[in-house]
Structure formats: C-alpha cells, structure tokens
Design a protein around this motif. Structure first.
Motif, short mmCIF file in Angstrom:
data_model
loop_
_atom_site.label_atom_id
_atom_site.label_comp_id
_atom_site.label_asym_id
_atom_site.label_seq_id
_atom_site.Cartn_x
_atom_site.Cartn_y
_atom_site.Cartn_z
N PHE A 54 -8.40 14.69 -10.01
CA PHE A 54 -7.78 14.51 -8.70
C PHE A 54 -6.85 15.68 -8.44
N ASP A 56 -4.01 16.82 -5.95
CA ASP A 56 -3.12 16.29 -4.91
C ASP A 56 -3.62 14.94 -4.41
N ARG A 57 -3.98 14.11 -5.36
CA ARG A 57 -4.41 12.72 -5.16
C ARG A 57 -5.77 12.59 -4.52
N GLN A 58 -6.50 13.69 -4.40
CA GLN A 58 -7.84 13.61 -3.83
C GLN A 58 -8.88 13.86 -4.91
N ASP A 59 -9.93 13.06 -4.87
CA ASP A 59 -11.00 13.19 -5.84
C ASP A 59 -11.74 14.50 -5.64
N GLY A 85 -11.55 2.23 -12.48
CA GLY A 85 -10.33 1.98 -11.71
C GLY A 85 -10.51 0.85 -10.72
N SER B 86 -7.30 -3.03 -11.85
CA SER B 86 -7.53 -1.89 -10.96
C SER B 86 -8.11 -2.37 -9.63
N TRP B 87 -9.33 -1.98 -9.29
CA TRP B 87 -9.97 -2.43 -8.04
C TRP B 87 -9.95 -3.95 -7.97
N PRO B 112 0.52 4.28 -4.75
CA PRO B 112 -0.41 4.51 -3.64
C PRO B 112 -1.76 4.92 -4.18
N PRO B 113 -2.83 4.50 -3.53
CA PRO B 113 -4.17 4.82 -4.04
C PRO B 113 -4.50 6.30 -3.87
N PRO B 114 -5.37 6.81 -4.72
CA PRO B 114 -5.79 8.20 -4.54
C PRO B 114 -6.65 8.36 -3.30
N GLU B 115 -6.79 9.58 -2.85
CA GLU B 115 -7.62 9.86 -1.69
C GLU B 115 -9.04 10.16 -2.12
N PHE B 116 -9.98 9.63 -1.41
CA PHE B 116 -11.38 9.95 -1.65
C PHE B 116 -11.99 10.48 -0.36
#
Lengths: 85, 257
Positions: A54, A56-59, A85, B86-87, B112-116
């Motif tokens: 990840f 900056d918190r983006q996959d 997760g 988790s989920w 906070p959740p990660p960004e996808f």
C-alpha cells in the motif's frame, strides 16, 4: 524520503529493522533498495504473489504497481497477502 | 456454514476475513474446537463466493449488503455472540445490535480503511495477475516464507486453495475479490460504532507492527465500554498468528457477558 514499513516476518530477515527511509522515485525503486528485496520481488523483478503493498493507503497492485510514484513524504506499507483482511 | 460444538451451547458466530488466501469459514478450523470445548456452539457461515456459498454479482459486495445476508443467519439464533475478523468485523458492525449479545472485533474498526482502485481497474489487474502455482508443494513452500509456523497454518492454506486447469489457485474468484475490495474505501466504519454502545465489545489489536495509537484512542472514545486488548507477537491475523493468546481472550470475554 519515503518511509517503508515491513511486516514482522520480513523485518526479521532485515535484522529486525521494520522501517526504512528510502529516497526513491517509484515503488519499484524503493523495493529494490530494501535488504529484503528478494522477498518482495520475484526473479522477473515483479511483485511477489504473496506480498501486497500500500502506497499512501492505496493498494499499489491494483493501480500502477511498481511504477507507482512516491512523494518525499510517502508511506509504503508492505503486508503479507496470506493474512488477508 | 461450518459448525462445531453442542447444539445447546451458547451460539458464537464467526465472520471471516477477505482475501485470495482466506479460507473462509474453515479459517478457524483449529480455534473453533477450542471454543466448542469452552461450551460454545460455533457457527461460521461462508460469505457469498467463499466455500460453497454462491457468489453475488461483484457490484453487490458492499459490506452493508453482505451484512444484510448474514443478518438472516443471526436472526435464526438467540442473540449470539459475534466474532468478526477484518472484513468480517466490518460486516459485524453493520448487524442489528439488538440481535447480538456481545461483539468481538479482531483487528478492525479502529483505523480508516485503505484505499483501493475502482472495480474496473482492480478486476483487470487481478485477472492478469491472479496467483497460481504448478503444484501444492510449490504453493506451500512459498506460502511458508510468509506465514508463521503456527498450528493449523497448513490446513488453513490448503482450505483457501483449489486446483483448476492443472494449477493450484485461490478458491476465491478475482471478480469477487475485486468487487469486495473496491467497496471498502466507500464504507467507513466510524459512523457504525456508536450503535454498539450498549453491547459488550472486545477489540483485539495487532502488535506487529504496533498500531496507530490515535486510531485506537478514537475507537475507545466512540465505544467507551469496549475492552481493548493487544495480542502480542501477532500481525493483522491475530487468531492465526497467536491463537494461544487470542482464542482464550475471546472465550474468557464472552463467558463473562
């Protein structure tokens, strides 16, 4: 300098160090600079199947992958895909 | 759905996590018998697309939608305890609190959740790069590099995979993973926490790496009655990494409530 954080399993292979400050333009550059690069990248230089990253918190895997650009204050978090997760 | 324990035991519903290597309900195959020995009737439904549960369309994998389906399972039981990893913990937060006697969140709900990326981008990437191995030995050898050697690890790994076209691949389809992951950043948990203020809540937190304390503090402020416990020598998969500590903490918490 981007901050790269390792999960415990990889940190163990890095002598116990969990965080690395790395000057790199892309994610790929940052991973190649790590002492555990062989655990993150396969023989073709691609991200290993059981590693997620990840930026900056983006996959990163679903985005630009190893070409993901890094800023000076970027945070790179490496997690093992096994945990889910 | 998988079940363990006597039918007259106190119901405990386990909601599993998300990911290509998550074995769904089977992921607690080692821990569930311990909870059954503690007097619980353990029920672990497979979310849509996991195990034998039919899939939804990828766009239907909002946490809220999956939670609505799980609520149908909860409804058949008499105020079970719910344990979500988790989920699965995010799904649990969206259940009707009045139907749940106690809630255990395994390393979720406090950050906070990660960004996808959007679904279209994710599914293209996943389809191109969905992992596969030439043999079970090859998969297990590589997987062992990235997992702790704890009881039940190999069983959980095997349960998450199958053979398809001569390759060992995750049971979870890339379209389902993409659908579920793409919803995550659109559904923050914070707004759901306050609904649980009258329910006993236990949050188990990973310690490797040590979590962002500010997030835990925010969680504690939202749920002042919650117990927060850090599991030593455990990453995100607190049950998988340190079941010897995490599983009894869950059982002891639930026994007293």
């Amino acid at each position: 300098m981007a901050l790269v954080r390792l999960p415990a399993l990889l940190a163990r292979e890095a002598g116990g160090q969990r965080e690395f400050d790395i000057d790199a333009a892309t994610l790929g550059d940052a991973l190649r600079a790590l002492p555990v690069r062989d655990l993150c990248l396969d023989e073709r230089g691609e991200l290993r199947r059981l590693v997620n990253v990840f930026v900056d918190r983006q996959d990163a895997r679903g985005g630009d992958g190893l070409d993901t650009p890094l800023r000076a204050d970027s945070e790179v978090v490496i997690v093992t895909a096994i945990a889910g997760g | 759905m998988l079940e363990w324990g006597a039918e007259n035991g106190r119901p405990l519903v386990f909601l599993h996590g998300l990911g290509p290597f998550n074995a769904g309900a089977a992921s607690i195959g080692t821990v569930a018998p311990q909870w059954a020995d503690d007097g619980f009737r353990v029920l672990a439904p497979n979310a849509p697309g996991f195990g034998a549960s039919p899939s939804l369309e990828p766009e239907e994998y909002s946490v809220r939608r999956v939670s609505e389906l799980i609520a149908g399972v909860i409804d058949e039981l008499e105020r079970p305890a719910v344990v979500g990893f988790s989920w699965g913990g995010r799904i649990a937060l969206r259940l009707p609190p009045e139907q749940v006697s106690a809630l255990v969140l395994l390393d979720i709900g406090y950050k906070p959740p990660p960004e996808f990326p959007r679904y279209e981008q994710l599914v293209t990437s996943y389809r191109e790069k969905w992992p596969s191995w030439a043999s079970w030995d090859a998969f297990l050898a590589e997987a062992r590099e990235f997992t702790k050697d704890t009881p039940g690890t190999e069983e959980r790994l095997r349960a998450a995979m199958t053979e398809r076209d001569g390759r060992v691949v995750p049971r979870l389809a890339p379209e389902i993973a993409a659908g579920a992951f793409s919803w995550i950043p659109r559904e923050p948990d914070a707004e759901w926490l306050a609904r649980w203020r009258r329910t006993p809540v236990l949050l188990l937190v990973a310690t490797e790496p040590r979590v962002d304390e500010a997030s835990v503090t925010e969680f504690a402020a939202a749920l002042p009655q919650a117990e927060i416990s850090r599991v030593p020598r455990a990453g995100h998969d607190v049950l998988g990494d340190n079941a010897a500590v995490a599983a009894p903490r869950v059982a002891n918490f639930l026994r007293s409530r």
